[in-house]
Design an enzyme around this catalytic site. Structure first.
Site, mmCIF file in Angstrom:
data_model
loop_
_atom_site.group_PDB
_atom_site.id
_atom_site.type_symbol
_atom_site.label_atom_id
_atom_site.label_comp_id
_atom_site.label_asym_id
_atom_site.label_seq_id
_atom_site.Cartn_x
_atom_site.Cartn_y
_atom_site.Cartn_z
ATOM 1 N N GLN A 45 1.849 -6.162 -3.044
ATOM 2 C CA GLN A 45 2.197 -6.190 -1.605
ATOM 3 C C GLN A 45 3.535 -5.482 -1.365
ATOM 4 O O GLN A 45 3.799 -4.503 -2.025
ATOM 5 C CB GLN A 45 2.210 -7.637 -1.077
ATOM 6 C CG GLN A 45 0.809 -8.250 -0.945
ATOM 7 C CD GLN A 45 0.353 -8.997 -2.171
ATOM 8 O OE1 GLN A 45 1.145 -9.595 -2.875
ATOM 9 N NE2 GLN A 45 -0.924 -8.959 -2.440
ATOM 10 N N GLY B 136 -11.271 -2.641 2.399
ATOM 11 C CA GLY B 136 -11.796 -1.535 3.209
ATOM 12 C C GLY B 136 -11.307 -1.567 4.655
ATOM 13 O O GLY B 136 -11.677 -0.726 5.470
ATOM 14 N N ASP C 141 0.818 -1.221 0.000
ATOM 15 C CA ASP C 141 0.000 0.000 0.000
ATOM 16 C C ASP C 141 0.846 1.263 0.000
ATOM 17 O O ASP C 141 0.459 2.290 0.546
ATOM 18 C CB ASP C 141 -0.953 0.023 1.208
ATOM 19 C CG ASP C 141 -1.745 -1.259 1.329
ATOM 20 O OD1 ASP C 141 -2.279 -1.704 0.305
ATOM 21 O OD2 ASP C 141 -1.799 -1.834 2.433
ATOM 22 N N GLY D 205 -4.462 -4.461 -4.249
ATOM 23 C CA GLY D 205 -5.389 -3.435 -4.710
ATOM 24 C C GLY D 205 -4.596 -2.193 -5.032
ATOM 25 O O GLY D 205 -4.056 -1.554 -4.145
ATOM 26 N N HIS D 206 -4.453 -1.912 -6.311
ATOM 27 C CA HIS D 206 -3.690 -0.732 -6.706
ATOM 28 C C HIS D 206 -4.659 0.344 -7.156
ATOM 29 O O HIS D 206 -5.508 0.098 -7.993
ATOM 30 C CB HIS D 206 -2.732 -1.065 -7.854
ATOM 31 C CG HIS D 206 -1.737 -2.117 -7.488
ATOM 32 N ND1 HIS D 206 -0.869 -1.974 -6.446
ATOM 33 C CD2 HIS D 206 -1.483 -3.320 -8.016
ATOM 34 C CE1 HIS D 206 -0.114 -3.041 -6.343
ATOM 35 N NE2 HIS D 206 -0.476 -3.892 -7.271
ATOM 36 N N LYS E 185 2.130 1.995 -5.114
ATOM 37 C CA LYS E 185 2.790 1.424 -6.303
ATOM 38 C C LYS E 185 1.980 1.689 -7.563
ATOM 39 O O LYS E 185 2.536 2.007 -8.610
ATOM 40 C CB LYS E 185 2.978 -0.092 -6.145
ATOM 41 C CG LYS E 185 3.949 -0.472 -5.035
ATOM 42 C CD LYS E 185 4.055 -1.963 -4.875
ATOM 43 C CE LYS E 185 2.788 -2.599 -4.372
ATOM 44 N NZ LYS E 185 2.395 -2.226 -2.992
ATOM 45 N N THR F 184 -7.015 -12.124 3.437
ATOM 46 C CA THR F 184 -8.207 -11.522 2.845
ATOM 47 C C THR F 184 -9.254 -12.587 2.497
ATOM 48 O O THR F 184 -10.305 -12.254 1.960
ATOM 49 C CB THR F 184 -7.840 -10.730 1.570
ATOM 50 O OG1 THR F 184 -7.092 -11.589 0.703
ATOM 51 C CG2 THR F 184 -7.027 -9.495 1.891
ATOM 52 N N LYS G 6 3.240 10.098 -0.820
ATOM 53 C CA LYS G 6 2.316 10.573 0.219
ATOM 54 C C LYS G 6 2.938 11.569 1.199
ATOM 55 O O LYS G 6 2.541 11.639 2.362
ATOM 56 C CB LYS G 6 1.677 9.370 0.941
ATOM 57 C CG LYS G 6 0.932 8.451 -0.026
ATOM 58 C CD LYS G 6 0.063 7.426 0.628
ATOM 59 C CE LYS G 6 -1.333 7.906 0.898
ATOM 60 N NZ LYS G 6 -2.305 6.821 1.135
HETATM 61 P P1 GDP Z 1 -0.509 0.251 -3.816
HETATM 62 O O1 GDP Z 1 -1.165 -1.060 -3.544
HETATM 63 O O2 GDP Z 1 0.923 0.261 -3.384
HETATM 64 O O3 GDP Z 1 -0.710 0.713 -5.212
HETATM 65 O O4 GDP Z 1 -1.187 1.309 -2.884
HETATM 66 P P2 GDP Z 1 -2.745 1.601 -2.702
HETATM 67 O O5 GDP Z 1 -3.368 1.890 -4.000
HETATM 68 O O6 GDP Z 1 -3.381 0.566 -1.846
HETATM 69 O O7 GDP Z 1 -2.682 2.892 -1.782
HETATM 70 C C1 GDP Z 1 -2.162 4.013 -2.200
HETATM 71 C C2 GDP Z 1 -3.215 5.087 -2.098
HETATM 72 O O8 GDP Z 1 -2.557 6.276 -1.953
HETATM 73 C C3 GDP Z 1 -4.085 5.213 -3.314
HETATM 74 O O9 GDP Z 1 -5.358 5.637 -2.931
HETATM 75 C C4 GDP Z 1 -3.386 6.297 -4.132
HETATM 76 O O10 GDP Z 1 -4.241 7.032 -4.977
HETATM 77 C C5 GDP Z 1 -2.864 7.151 -3.038
HETATM 78 N N1 GDP Z 1 -1.631 7.847 -3.319
HETATM 79 C C6 GDP Z 1 -0.558 7.455 -4.065
HETATM 80 N N2 GDP Z 1 0.406 8.390 -4.015
HETATM 81 C C7 GDP Z 1 -0.066 9.390 -3.218
HETATM 82 C C8 GDP Z 1 0.465 10.624 -2.748
HETATM 83 O O11 GDP Z 1 1.601 10.994 -3.050
HETATM 84 N N3 GDP Z 1 -0.335 11.356 -1.922
HETATM 85 C C9 GDP Z 1 -1.569 10.987 -1.545
HETATM 86 N N4 GDP Z 1 -2.273 11.760 -0.740
HETATM 87 N N5 GDP Z 1 -2.099 9.823 -1.961
HETATM 88 C C10 GDP Z 1 -1.357 9.039 -2.773
#
Ligand code: GDP
Length: 433
Positions: free
Chosen positions: A227, A305, A13, A40-41, A16, A129, A334
């Site tokens: 992951q 969720g 999370d 979940g991306h 990516k 999950t 982030k």
């Molecule tokens: P992944 O599984 O590594 O792709 O990560 P997730 O999608 O589960 O979580 C990342 C969340 O952070 C998503 O809702 C993205 O839209 C959001 N996100 C990614 N980069 C940034 C950022 O730089 N700032 C903020 N606020 N949200 C971000």
């Protein structure tokens, strides 16, 4: 032409999906190499949000070839739903979509086994999950799994399915006391999966051959991990891990390419730490500060969720990720979420039984008992979400980023400070020659 593997450097999370989507503008191929539809991306394009579980994030770039590699476990029911959902939103990726014939299938009995195992008292609950992913990998390693390619041979599929269903029904009844009236029917699963076979047949291929030929032609390939490092079955905080190889090495075995063909490894690093499910988490904040991070960062699982556990940045944990993945650079994501804090903490070592340790311990029991050693940095006023270049960062934000980079000893390739594509600065293009 460089090829690149992208991995999560923490517990998943990290964002990516956004970075993969950003970089796929420069590649011809994107390959998912492990995991299942528990990933979940989230990718935001303009006003639209897409959540991808099994199909690589590259699918949102027209013309990019998307591959589900042999290291992935495929629930065809979930895959078909995801394909339909993308088609309904006008994303026509199927001319460029390939599924490895060597990927393993998730079958309905895998979900049942996982559910029963997590219910059983005395087992170490992992917080899965419940999608049957672990049991599908267990069958693969036990050499009784059924591969996607077997869907194309109906007789063989029925034969192996019959053997497996008989064994699983016996196992579920004897070990977990599941009522025989709930036993799985070979005919029902066979009919359902032959439906998927008809739908998926055009995409099933020897994807190792396709990807290696593409590399021979000089095309650029991005290998997309799901992951994160600390959830890797070998390198992660075992047993609180996923069942696949989420680290960079998994890109080779999970897609059928040799290590000499992948030039770089980019680690996606969140500017703080989160984890879902059970297991040790040294910098976890169970107080109001953790809650503030969760709310500000929207830290709720994209697939389930579930609220994510949140904590300060842990440089010990990420340094380990730099080592086991051989990271050539990081994308720090982030940063904007930290706008809300007056002061920030970075963990740069642990204390264990009075001793200072700077290397991430292998033993989860040790990890459970370590105390993080923090350094404190000032927060910044205003938001970093609107900056156009790193020079626009408030000096405290710049100092925070610089300190992380210094502690990790790796190049900062990308900085992300918001969900949108344009809220990103690429300082060092990991796909440049
Ligand atoms: P992944 O599984 O590594 O792709 O990560 P997730 O999608 O589960 O979580 C990342 C969340 O952070 C998503 O809702 C993205 O839209 C959001 N996100 C990614 N980069 C940034 C950022 O730089 N700032 C903020 N606020 N949200 C971000």
């Amino acid at each position: 032409m460089p090829s690149l593997v992208i991995v999560g450097a923490q517990w998943g999370d990290e964002g990516k999906g956004k970075i993969v989507d950003l970089l796929t503008g420069q590649v011809e191929w994107v390959v998912r190499y492990q995991g299942g539809h528990n990933a979940g991306h989230t990718v935001v394009i303009g006003e639209e949000e897409f959540i991808l579980h099994l199909i690589p994030s590259g699918v949102l770039r027209p013309g990019v070839r998307c591959v589900i590699g042999n290291g992935v476990v495929v629930d065809p029911a979930a895959l078909v739903v995801e394909m339909d959902a993308l088609a309904a939103r006008g994303i026509d990726f199927t001319p460029h979509f390939h599924i490895s014939d060597r990927a393993h299938l998730i079958l309905p009995y895998h979900r049942a086994v996982e559910r029963e195992a997590e219910k059983t008292k005395g087992t170490r609950k992992i917080g899965t999950t419940g999608r049957g992913i672990g049991p599908a990998y267990a069958d693969k390693i036990a050499r009784v799994g059924i591969r996607v390619g077997t869907l194309l041979d109906a007789d063989l599929f029925r034969r192996v399915l019959t053997t497996n269903v008989e064994a699983m029904n016996y196992f579920l009844e004897r070990l977990y006391g599941v009522c025989p009236s709930e036993a799985f029917s070979v005919d029902a699963i066979y009919d359902e999966y032959m439906g998927y076979a008809a739908r998926l047949a055009p995409y099933i291929a020897d994807t190792s051959l396709l990807v290696n030929r593409a590399l021979d032609r000089g095309e650029r390939v991005l290998f997309e991990g799901a992951q994160g490092t600390h959830l890797d079955v070998d390198c992660g905080t075992y047993p609180f891990v996923t069942s696949s190889s989420a680290t960079a090495g998994g890109a080779c075995t999970g897609s059928g390419v040799g290590p000499t063909r992948i030039n770089r490894a980019l680690g996606i690093v969140k500017a703080y730490t989160t984890r879902v499910g059970s297991g040790p988490f040294p910098t976890e904040l169970t107080d109001q500060v953790g809650e503030t991070l969760r709310q500000a960062g929207g830290e709720f699982g994209a697939t389930t969720g579930r609220p994510r556990r949140c904590g300060w940045f842990d440089a010990v944990a990420v340094r380990y990720a730099v080592r086991v993945n051989g990271l050539s650079g990081i994308a720090l994501t982030k940063l904007d979420v930290l706008d809300v804090f007056d002061a920030l903490k970075i963990c740069n070592a642990y204390r264990y039984k009075g001793e200072l340790i700077t290397e991430f311990p292998s033993d989860p029991l040790v990890l459970e008992q370590v105390e993080p050693v923090y350094e404190e940095l000032p927060g910044w006023s205003g938001s970093v979400a609107g900056i156009a270049s790193v020079d626009d960062l408030p000096k405290e934000a710049r100092a925070y980023v610089d300190r992380i980079v210094e502690l990790l000893g790796v190049s900062l390739d990308v900085l992300s400070f918001g969900v949108r594509r344009d809220q990103t600065v690429v300082l060092n293009n990991p796909l440049a020659l």
